[in-house]
Enzyme design. Structure first.
Site, short mmCIF file in Angstrom:
data_model
loop_
_atom_site.label_atom_id
_atom_site.label_comp_id
_atom_site.label_asym_id
_atom_site.label_seq_id
_atom_site.Cartn_x
_atom_site.Cartn_y
_atom_site.Cartn_z
N GLU A 1 50.82 37.98 -22.75
CA GLU A 1 50.15 38.01 -21.45
C GLU A 1 50.72 36.94 -20.54
O GLU A 1 51.26 35.93 -21.00
CB GLU A 1 48.65 37.75 -21.64
CG GLU A 1 47.94 38.72 -22.55
CD GLU A 1 46.57 38.24 -22.96
OE1 GLU A 1 45.80 39.06 -23.47
OE2 GLU A 1 46.27 37.04 -22.77
N LYS B 1 50.83 33.74 -18.29
CA LYS B 1 50.13 32.46 -18.21
C LYS B 1 50.14 32.03 -16.76
O LYS B 1 51.17 31.65 -16.21
CB LYS B 1 50.79 31.39 -19.08
CG LYS B 1 49.95 30.12 -19.14
CD LYS B 1 50.58 29.04 -19.94
CE LYS B 1 49.58 27.89 -20.14
NZ LYS B 1 48.97 27.45 -18.86
N ARG C 1 36.86 24.99 -17.74
CA ARG C 1 37.28 24.72 -19.12
C ARG C 1 36.58 23.49 -19.69
O ARG C 1 36.45 23.35 -20.91
CB ARG C 1 38.80 24.55 -19.21
CG ARG C 1 39.36 23.39 -18.44
CD ARG C 1 40.85 23.24 -18.69
NE ARG C 1 41.10 22.76 -20.03
CZ ARG C 1 42.15 23.09 -20.77
NH1 ARG C 1 43.04 23.93 -20.30
NH2 ARG C 1 42.32 22.60 -21.97
N GLU D 1 41.17 33.35 -16.43
CA GLU D 1 41.63 32.41 -15.41
C GLU D 1 41.35 32.98 -14.03
O GLU D 1 41.21 34.20 -13.85
CB GLU D 1 43.13 32.14 -15.55
CG GLU D 1 43.51 31.26 -16.71
CD GLU D 1 44.94 30.78 -16.61
OE1 GLU D 1 45.18 29.74 -15.96
OE2 GLU D 1 45.82 31.43 -17.18
N ARG E 1 42.78 24.26 -30.91
CA ARG E 1 44.16 24.59 -30.51
C ARG E 1 44.91 24.95 -31.79
O ARG E 1 45.15 24.09 -32.64
CB ARG E 1 44.82 23.40 -29.82
CG ARG E 1 46.20 23.72 -29.25
CD ARG E 1 46.89 22.47 -28.74
NE ARG E 1 46.16 21.80 -27.70
CZ ARG E 1 46.16 22.12 -26.41
NH1 ARG E 1 46.88 23.15 -26.02
NH2 ARG E 1 45.46 21.44 -25.52
#
Length: 509
Positions: free
Chosen positions: A211, A213, A233, A262, A368
């Protein structure tokens, strides 16, 4: 429990660089706490902020109190927390006087060490190495609950003090009962950097999605019926500032949904506006010149079904059903050639790069991991601003050369890795000069007498660089090569900055 016990623990944590010793000291204190109220307060304070977060007290007020310290400790954790609760709720006519009275009484009952601790806590400068990760380890040790269970409950609830109280009073059963709730944000899943697109594809295999960014702002949107709420975030709610997003999500074909994605402002030609223009919307009312467009890439809940633990392929199916017209551009199961084309299209459209994601991976809230890997054509790091030097020549009168620090993964102070004055526009220089003095720890000069303003580590800046090199000049043994300022990141906290390990990893490249 006395406040003095918390102060002593804070000192012990700040005196060691050992993560194990920090965690042990914190765990020992939490085990001595009496009831959930003391656990919540002590956890919040040792993580660096009051349980109430904002109590409406600034540095000037604290420094002007002039209260003489008490000879012996007598303040309890419960009494201090109650005072902070009253401070947070004090507003309106007469509030300034009442705040001064409350602070004066509390500081007058505090010893010199306790006064210093409270000043740093309320002034936002209590940094002794007890970052969230260390505190979570301490909560696990104090409660005897597996660290993974503690972390998951925290990432789903978003509140460290609440998680600590649940762990110490209810144990594993209470923490495992924490579920995702529509209307309560979860910590976002994050992507790890990949060296190249080919490396990411080789690591994750063919069962992936790739995808765009975007150079936008992360959002998490919750809807239940007609009620829509939006968070950044860092889990700061911005619902009132983004009415166009609220209206769009309210019109989706569902009753309840949680979407991750986003948003960004676009120019008339469809290319992204500068990141700062997108972020400015989060602090203002509607601005029709900068309407925000959402691009969703994940669905965490849909009409009564939680999808956090479902594979990404299932979550994308749900996303397609509910928000097909607002999905992040990309493709599923691409060949290497198609993946390269997606990256090229993303860059041509003015975006940062792409993210490659494993289709079988659950949503790892707050983590992460390697299941999501971001690919950018240039090296960038999010670093903490530690100070700035007064400029000379054309930059006389401005704070220019900034000092940059990487996060210490063991919870210590940020580790300096370089300086830069490159990439700064006149507008950015003016903003730094107006903003930095309010964050000063120590002023070593003025515009007329050159020096540096050393700052509290609160601002995160995104830096573009050519790599890193070994250095004996900086304490981390590494320095940035040809660092340039890209932008400031008001959507990130210092706890989300890149670590010294991430900088050292560039040495091999």
């Amino acid at each position: 429990m006395l406040l003095a016990e918390v102060v002593a623990t804070s000192g012990a944590v700040g005196a060691t660089r050992s993560r194990k010793e920090k965690s042990a000291a914190l765990a020992a204190l939490l085990q001595r706490a009496d009831g959930p109220g003391e656990v919540e307060a002590a956890t919040a304070w040792l993580a660096g902020e009051p349980r109430q977060r904002k109590v409406g007290t600034g540095w000037r007020t604290l420094l002007n109190l002039g209260a003489r310290p008490a000879p012996e400790p007598s303040l309890t954790v419960a009494a201090v927390d109650a005072t902070l609760e009253e401070l947070a709720g004090t507003s309106g006519a007469g509030s300034t006087k009442r705040r001064t009275e409350l602070l004066g009484a509390m500081f007058g009952a505090a010893t010199a060490e306790e006064q210093q601790f409270l000043t740093r806590l309320l002034g936002g400068e209590l940094r002794h190495g007890a970052l969230e990760g260390v505190m979570l380890e301490a909560v696990a040790a104090a409660s005897g609950v597996a660290a993974a269970v503690v972390r998951r409950a925290f990432f789903l609830s978003g509140r460290l003090p609440d998680t600590a109280a649940l762990a110490l009073t209810g144990g594993t059963e209470a923490l495992e009962a924490v579920r995702m709730e529509v209307g309560r944000p979860v910590r976002p899943m994050l992507a790890s950097p990949a060296d190249t697109l080919d490396a990411a594809l080789a690591d994750l295999g063919s069962e992936v999605t790739i995808e765009f960014k975007l150079d936008g702002a992360r959002i998490q949107v919750h809807r239940h019926g007609d009620v829509v709420r939006v968070w950044t975030r860092t889990l700061r709610e911005v619902t009132a500032s983004v009415p166009e997003l609220v209206e769009l999500v309210r019109g989706l074909p569902c009753e309840a949904v949680v979407l991750d994605g986003e948003t960004l402002a676009l120019r008339d030609d469809g290319r992204p506006r500068p990141f700062q223009e997108t972020m400015s919307r989060f602090g203002s009312t509607v601005d029709t010149a900068r309407l925000l467009q959402p691009y969703f890439f994940d669905c965490l809940h849909l009409d009564g079904v939680d999808l956090l633990d479902a594979p990404l392929s299932d979550r994308l199916d749900a996303l397609q059903r509910v928000a097909a017209d607002h999905r992040m551009p990309g493709t599923v199961r691409p060949s290497p050639e198609v993946a390269a084309d997606v990256l090229e299209r993303a860059l041509e459209a003015g975006h940062e790069g792409v993210v490659v994601k494993a289709l079988d991976a659950p949503y790892a809230a707050g983590r992460r991991g390697r299941a999501w890997q971001k690919v950018k054509p240039v090296h960038t790091l999010d670093l903490v601003v530690l100070g700035a030097e007064w400029g000379y020549g054309r930059r006389t009168g401005t704070l220019s050369n900034i000092h940059l620090g990487a996060r210490d993964p063991d919870g210590g102070e940020p580790i300096m890795v370089g300086k830069t004055f490159k990439g700064m526009t006149d507008e950015l220089l003016a903003w730094q000069t107006a903003t930095f003095p309010a964050l000063a720890r120590e002023d070593q000069g003025t515009a007329e007498r050159l020096g540096a303003v050393l700052m509290r580590p609160e601002l995160v800046v995104e830096i573009e660089l050519d790599g890193a090199q070994r250095s004996t000049r900086y304490p981390g043994g590494v320095a940035l090569r040809f660092a340039r300022v890209l932008r400031y990141r008001p959507d990130k906290t210092p706890a989300e900055a890149d670590t010294i390990d991430a900088v050292r990893a560039l040495l091999a490249q």
